[in-house]
Scaffold this active site. Structure first.
Site, mmCIF file in Angstrom:
data_model
loop_
_atom_site.group_PDB
_atom_site.id
_atom_site.type_symbol
_atom_site.label_atom_id
_atom_site.label_comp_id
_atom_site.label_asym_id
_atom_site.label_seq_id
_atom_site.Cartn_x
_atom_site.Cartn_y
_atom_site.Cartn_z
ATOM 1 N N ASP A 65 0.874 -1.179 0.000
ATOM 2 C CA ASP A 65 0.000 0.000 0.000
ATOM 3 C C ASP A 65 0.910 1.228 0.000
ATOM 4 O OD1 ASP A 65 -1.595 2.155 0.686
ATOM 5 O OD2 ASP A 65 -2.801 1.023 2.114
ATOM 6 N N VAL A 66 0.842 2.050 -1.036
ATOM 7 C CA VAL A 66 1.785 3.182 -1.142
ATOM 8 C C VAL A 66 1.601 4.207 -0.028
ATOM 9 C CG1 VAL A 66 2.174 2.982 -3.638
ATOM 10 C CG2 VAL A 66 0.361 4.493 -2.791
ATOM 11 N N ASN A 92 2.660 4.653 -10.662
ATOM 12 C CA ASN A 92 1.370 4.678 -11.366
ATOM 13 C C ASN A 92 0.176 4.644 -10.419
ATOM 14 O OD1 ASN A 92 -0.628 3.831 -13.670
ATOM 15 N ND2 ASN A 92 -0.712 2.160 -12.176
ATOM 16 N N SER A 144 -1.635 13.403 -15.533
ATOM 17 C CA SER A 144 -3.025 13.425 -16.007
ATOM 18 C C SER A 144 -3.261 14.677 -16.847
ATOM 19 C CB SER A 144 -3.946 13.467 -14.778
ATOM 20 O OG SER A 144 -5.263 13.824 -15.139
ATOM 21 N N TYR A 157 -7.524 15.958 -6.933
ATOM 22 C CA TYR A 157 -6.806 15.179 -7.957
ATOM 23 C C TYR A 157 -5.936 16.109 -8.806
ATOM 24 C CZ TYR A 157 -6.384 11.669 -11.748
ATOM 25 O OH TYR A 157 -5.938 10.779 -12.693
ATOM 26 N N LYS A 161 -2.001 15.780 -9.121
ATOM 27 C CA LYS A 161 -1.371 15.456 -10.412
ATOM 28 C C LYS A 161 -0.520 16.618 -10.939
ATOM 29 C CE LYS A 161 -2.853 11.226 -11.089
ATOM 30 N NZ LYS A 161 -1.912 10.098 -11.137
ATOM 31 N N THR A 192 -10.441 2.702 -18.896
ATOM 32 C CA THR A 192 -10.142 1.822 -17.753
ATOM 33 C C THR A 192 -11.318 1.923 -16.783
ATOM 34 O OG1 THR A 192 -9.140 3.490 -16.320
ATOM 35 C CG2 THR A 192 -7.647 2.366 -17.845
HETATM 36 P P1 NDP Z 1 -7.253 1.842 -11.788
HETATM 37 O O1 NDP Z 1 -8.219 2.217 -10.709
HETATM 38 O O2 NDP Z 1 -7.536 0.682 -12.668
HETATM 39 O O3 NDP Z 1 -5.801 1.632 -11.190
HETATM 40 C C1 NDP Z 1 -5.318 2.212 -10.025
HETATM 41 C C2 NDP Z 1 -4.337 1.220 -9.428
HETATM 42 O O4 NDP Z 1 -3.707 1.817 -8.301
HETATM 43 C C3 NDP Z 1 -5.019 -0.061 -8.958
HETATM 44 O O5 NDP Z 1 -4.287 -1.174 -9.411
HETATM 45 C C4 NDP Z 1 -4.957 0.028 -7.433
HETATM 46 O O6 NDP Z 1 -4.811 -1.256 -6.858
HETATM 47 C C5 NDP Z 1 -3.729 0.898 -7.243
HETATM 48 N N1 NDP Z 1 -3.772 1.640 -5.977
HETATM 49 C C6 NDP Z 1 -4.701 2.536 -5.569
HETATM 50 N N2 NDP Z 1 -4.418 2.962 -4.327
HETATM 51 C C7 NDP Z 1 -3.283 2.308 -3.955
HETATM 52 C C8 NDP Z 1 -2.494 2.295 -2.787
HETATM 53 N N3 NDP Z 1 -2.807 3.047 -1.709
HETATM 54 N N4 NDP Z 1 -1.397 1.525 -2.748
HETATM 55 C C9 NDP Z 1 -1.048 0.756 -3.821
HETATM 56 N N5 NDP Z 1 -1.758 0.711 -4.947
HETATM 57 C C10 NDP Z 1 -2.867 1.484 -5.009
HETATM 58 O O7 NDP Z 1 -7.093 3.179 -12.661
HETATM 59 P P2 NDP Z 1 -6.181 3.550 -13.905
HETATM 60 O O8 NDP Z 1 -5.435 2.381 -14.399
HETATM 61 O O9 NDP Z 1 -7.018 4.330 -14.818
HETATM 62 O O10 NDP Z 1 -5.157 4.583 -13.225
HETATM 63 C C11 NDP Z 1 -3.770 4.368 -13.120
HETATM 64 C C12 NDP Z 1 -3.079 5.727 -12.999
HETATM 65 O O11 NDP Z 1 -3.302 6.467 -14.187
HETATM 66 C C13 NDP Z 1 -3.591 6.586 -11.854
HETATM 67 O O12 NDP Z 1 -2.518 7.298 -11.277
HETATM 68 C C14 NDP Z 1 -4.539 7.550 -12.558
HETATM 69 O O13 NDP Z 1 -4.679 8.740 -11.841
HETATM 70 C C15 NDP Z 1 -3.822 7.738 -13.861
HETATM 71 N N6 NDP Z 1 -4.638 8.231 -14.973
HETATM 72 C C16 NDP Z 1 -5.636 7.474 -15.530
HETATM 73 C C17 NDP Z 1 -6.344 7.974 -16.632
HETATM 74 C C18 NDP Z 1 -7.417 7.196 -17.330
HETATM 75 O O14 NDP Z 1 -8.030 7.738 -18.263
HETATM 76 N N7 NDP Z 1 -7.709 5.990 -16.951
HETATM 77 C C19 NDP Z 1 -6.070 9.299 -17.180
HETATM 78 C C20 NDP Z 1 -5.008 9.982 -16.502
HETATM 79 C C21 NDP Z 1 -4.328 9.445 -15.465
HETATM 80 P P3 NDP Z 1 -5.447 -1.645 -5.421
HETATM 81 O O15 NDP Z 1 -6.793 -1.028 -5.370
HETATM 82 O O16 NDP Z 1 -5.445 -3.131 -5.398
HETATM 83 O O17 NDP Z 1 -4.484 -1.069 -4.410
#
Ligand code: NDP
Length: 254
Positions: A65-66, A92, A144, A157, A161, A192
């Site tokens: 957990d980050v 990410n 973002s 957010y 970002k 996504t």
């Molecule tokens: P998802 O929700 O699919 O992915 C987010 C990931 O982050 C999950 O795998 C989640 O896993 C992990 N995560 C969240 N909180 C924590 C934590 N505290 N510790 C460790 N892992 C964590 O979304 P996206 O794939 O869309 O997003 C990925 C990144 O891209 C993000 O930073 C998002 O802001 C950015 N982004 C996405 C865009 C889009 O259009 N989709 C556009 C611009 C930016 P788990 O819950 O298991 O911890």
């Protein structure tokens, strides 16, 4: 003289936070396809296990957990014991909150900062010393469109970002003199779970996004994955401190 392509990640060990889903999983997939050993992290073991199986023998996972910043050094140590030095870090992991600015509480704001900004910084603290000692490495941040222009309803957010871009510039000045490159990708609107949730019940937002995107479509997670491979590879060896929009033109569209 024959040349070999530098668009590869052979011999690299990539640590991708939030690599079990969405963009992180696609980044991991593209990096594995480019020859890297990939370790994905996140909070949900079942999700990570499935993703690592899907990624194949070049992949491993660690539950992390980050927001537990004290666990960043033990994470990097564990990964390095199993796979060797972490040479590519992809920050990410991220969460979003859609809420009008005046209704966003301090606690909600802090939660977004803890995950998106402080979580990323804790991993830089853990992984960068080894990279600087070895004199090479790549650190990527996933920013973002909210880092680049005003989007209503995402005040925390946007702050988080946008903050990442300042971190990228500062880290580049501190780490690049010894060979560690630091860059960001600013994804446009990508299909996504996170973006689907942000779009839910808001067809006007979807129309607006497509209307300002010259390529008139949403991106695929792999569009971000291949850009991450490029920025982490020797092909980008003179790039540091930059933010690359991967957005079908959304950031320059009218
Ligand atoms: P998802 O929700 O699919 O992915 C987010 C990931 O982050 C999950 O795998 C989640 O896993 C992990 N995560 C969240 N909180 C924590 C934590 N505290 N510790 C460790 N892992 C964590 O979304 P996206 O794939 O869309 O997003 C990925 C990144 O891209 C993000 O930073 C998002 O802001 C950015 N982004 C996405 C865009 C889009 O259009 N989709 C556009 C611009 C930016 P788990 O819950 O298991 O911890």
């Amino acid at each position: 003289m024959a040349m070999t392509s530098p668009f590869r990640l052979d011999d690299e060990v990539a640590l991708v936070t939030g690599g079990g889903t969405g963009l992180g999983l696609a980044i991991a997939r593209c990096m594995a396809a480019s020859g890297a050993r990939v370790v994905i992290t996140g909070r949900r073991e079942d999700v990570l296990k499935r993703a690592a199986e899907d990624l194949g023998p070049a992949a491993d996972y660690v539950v992390h957990d980050v927001t537990q910043s004290g666990q960043a050094v033990p994470l990097v140590t564990a990964v390095e014991q199993r796979h060797g030095p972490v040479t590519v870090l992809v920050n990410n992991a991220g969460i979003n909150l859609k809420r009008p600015a005046v209704e966003t509480t301090e606690e909600e704001f802090l939660e977004i900062l803890r995950t998106n900004v402080l979580g990323a910084h804790s991993l830089v603290r853990a992984a960068a010393p080894g990279m600087t000692e070895r004199g090479r490495g790549s650190i990527l941040f996933i920013a973002s469109m909210a880092s680049l222009f005003g989007i209503p309803g995402v005040v925390a957010y946007s702050a988080a970002k946008s903050g990442l871009l300042g971190m990228v510039r500062t880290l580049a000045t501190e780490l690049s003199p010894v060979g560690v490159r630091v860059n960001a990708i600013a994804p446009g609107w990508i299909e996504t779970a996170m973006s689907r949730r942000a779009m839910e019940g808001d067809p006007e937002r979807e129309r607006k996004i497509l209307g300002r995107t010259p390529m008139a479509r949403f991106g695929t997670p792999e569009d971000i994955g291949w850009a991450a491979v490029y920025l982490s590879s020797d092909a980008a060896r003179f790039l540091t401190g930059v933010t690359l929009p991967v957005d079908g033109g959304a950031s320059i569209g009218f």
